[in-house]
Write an enzyme that holds these catalytic residues in place. Structure first.
Site, PDB file in Angstrom:
ATOM      1  CB  THR A  40      -0.933   0.024   1.224  1.00  9.86           C
ATOM      2  OG1 THR A  40      -0.150  -0.159   2.412  1.00  9.86           O
ATOM      3  CG2 THR A  40      -1.969  -1.083   1.142  1.00  9.86           C
ATOM      4  N   GLY A 125      16.653 -11.972   2.744  1.00  9.51           N
ATOM      5  CA  GLY A 125      15.650 -12.559   1.871  1.00  9.51           C
ATOM      6  C   GLY A 125      14.401 -13.029   2.575  1.00  9.51           C
ATOM      7  CB  SER A 129      13.094  -4.113   5.780  1.00  5.21           C
ATOM      8  OG  SER A 129      13.523  -2.886   5.268  1.00  5.21           O
ATOM      9  CB  SER A 131      17.618  -4.054   1.032  1.00  5.84           C
ATOM     10  OG  SER A 131      16.217  -3.844   1.072  1.00  5.84           O
ATOM     11  CG  ASP A 178      10.914  -1.885   3.570  1.00  2.88           C
ATOM     12  OD1 ASP A 178       9.803  -2.019   4.113  1.00  2.88           O
ATOM     13  OD2 ASP A 178      11.323  -2.602   2.637  1.00  2.88           O
ATOM     14  CE1 TYR A 228       7.470  -4.451  -3.157  1.00  2.00           C
ATOM     15  CE2 TYR A 228       7.899  -2.893  -4.932  1.00  2.00           C
ATOM     16  CZ  TYR A 228       7.576  -3.141  -3.610  1.00  2.00           C
ATOM     17  OH  TYR A 228       7.354  -2.089  -2.752  1.00  2.00           O
TER      18      TYR A 228
END
Length: 384
Positions: A40, A125, A129, A131, A178, A228
């Site tokens: 969202t 993975g 989050s 990354s 994130d 994604y």
């Protein structure tokens, strides 16, 4: 899980072992689990993530020659470059680190040469989050090397640098949730973020005798594998077909007028998911386990059926958690693997994790991992 002091020590020792450099600062940024509000953020919607106690730590020290040297305990190859040569061409894992240094410089923040070593307890993975945790820890370390005290303007700059690095350098079209929670989270609470107004506020969690349990299915997902990005394009197509700026402006009646079945189902998930966020805030505040269960079940079904981002391992973990006593469970994160989040009576955590372990073994899946998500504070830096 390693304690923060252990991770700090390992990061500073890693810097010394890799480059013979004594750290002057350590940046830290947490991973996150999203309680509700999936996909969202890039639809100008609402999200409700919490920062994890699991975090990335970046030990760093300045250099006077403009050289950038970065190593990580999670990666076999170090990155070496020059601050003047950084740009969107950076590839591999360094895109999330050196890419942030480039975007910081592009925004006018001072970034000179430095040595850096990263250590992390955020599972890779797992849809938690990792990354953004790396990006924001890197930015914090770079600010610390230059002695920049954190203020709200700098915090927003860190969020923007992480978003831009992930989108433009790592080629992962992140929505910004994130990085926002990694920076602005407060200990003990969730962060309610409105991506239409840009506002966010801390939501204290009155969990009482309940625990936020995260189960990593160990099915790895990559935000750069196309799934994604495809969902994002389909959402943009839905908004365009409805003549709206974003799906935040749509209602379910409008969504049902969409003629393309796939686009209609994607939009239906987004609109219904946004509508579930504020009731979830209320249910968590009042301790209404039945309502939490209803909202989580509806969210997972929507992601499984309309958004089509679940996998059998996620579905099995969700069903098993609820059958074993969780108030509610749902997949969390970008999808196509990763983790589920459950709200579990604290005295039932062991039985829920055991039931999931047994169900995975019976189905022939790899053993899952479990972690307790005690809501943590956002990113910071401190002297080494």
């Amino acid at each position: 899980m390693l304690e923060p002091t252990d991770l700090t020590t390992r990061a500073t020792e890693g810097l010394r072992t890799s480059f013979g450099t004594q750290a002057t600062v350590v940046g830290r940024a947490p991973g996150r689990v999203n309680l509700i509000g999936e996909h969202t953020d890039y639809n100008a919607g609402l999200v409700l993530p919490v920062a994890l106690p699991h975090a990335t730590y970046a030990a760093a020290a300045p250099r006077t020659d403009g050289v950038i040297r970065i190593a990580s305990a999670q990666e076999p190859q170090a990155f070496t470059g020059h601050v003047d040569d950084l740009g969107p061409q950076i590839e591999g894992w360094a895109a999330y680190v050196a890419g942030v240094l480039w975007t910081m410089r592009e925004s006018g923040l001072e970034v000179g040469g430095l040595d850096m070593f990263l250590e992390s307890s955020v599972p890779l993975g797992a849809g938690l989050s990792s990354s953004a945790s790396v990006e924001c820890a890197t930015a914090m370390a770079a600010l610390g090397v230059n002695g920049r005290a954190l203020d709200e303007q700098l915090q927003h700059s860190v969020v923007a640098a992480g978003i831009r690095a992930e989108s433009e350098v790592a080629d992962a079209p992140t929505g910004g949730m994130d990085q926002t929670v990694a920076v602005f989270a407060e200990e003990g609470g969730a962060l309610l973020i409105d991506f239409d107004s840009g506002e966010h506020r801390n939501v204290p969690l009155a969990l009482g005798e309940r625990t936020i349990l995260v189960t990593d299915t160990r099915v790895k997902h990559q935000l750069t594998d196309g799934g994604y990005a495809a969902r994002r394009r389909e959402c943009e197509q839905a908004a365009a077909d409805l003549g709206l700026r974003s799906l935040r402006q749509a209602d379910l009646e409008q969504v049902e007028t969409l003629t393309d079945d796939v686009v209609r189902r994607r939009a239906r998930h987004i609109v219904s998911e946004i509508a579930r966020v504020e009731p979830t805030v209320a249910a968590l505040a009042s301790g209404d386990g039945d309502e939490i269960g209803r909202l989580f079940a509806a969210s997972h079904a929507s992601m499984r059926d309309d958004f089509e981002i679940s996998v059998p391992e996620l579905d099995l973990a969700v069903a098993t958690a609820v059958d074993a006593g969780a108030d509610g469970a749902r997949m969390t994160g970008g999808g196509f693997g990763g983790s589920i989040v459950s709200i579990v009576p604290t005295d039932a955590v062991a039985s829920v994790t055991s039931a999931i372990d047994k169900a995975f073994a019976a189905a022939g899946h790899n053993p899952p991992g479990h972690l307790v998500a005690t809501p943590a504070a956002g990113a910071s830096w401190s002297p080494a």
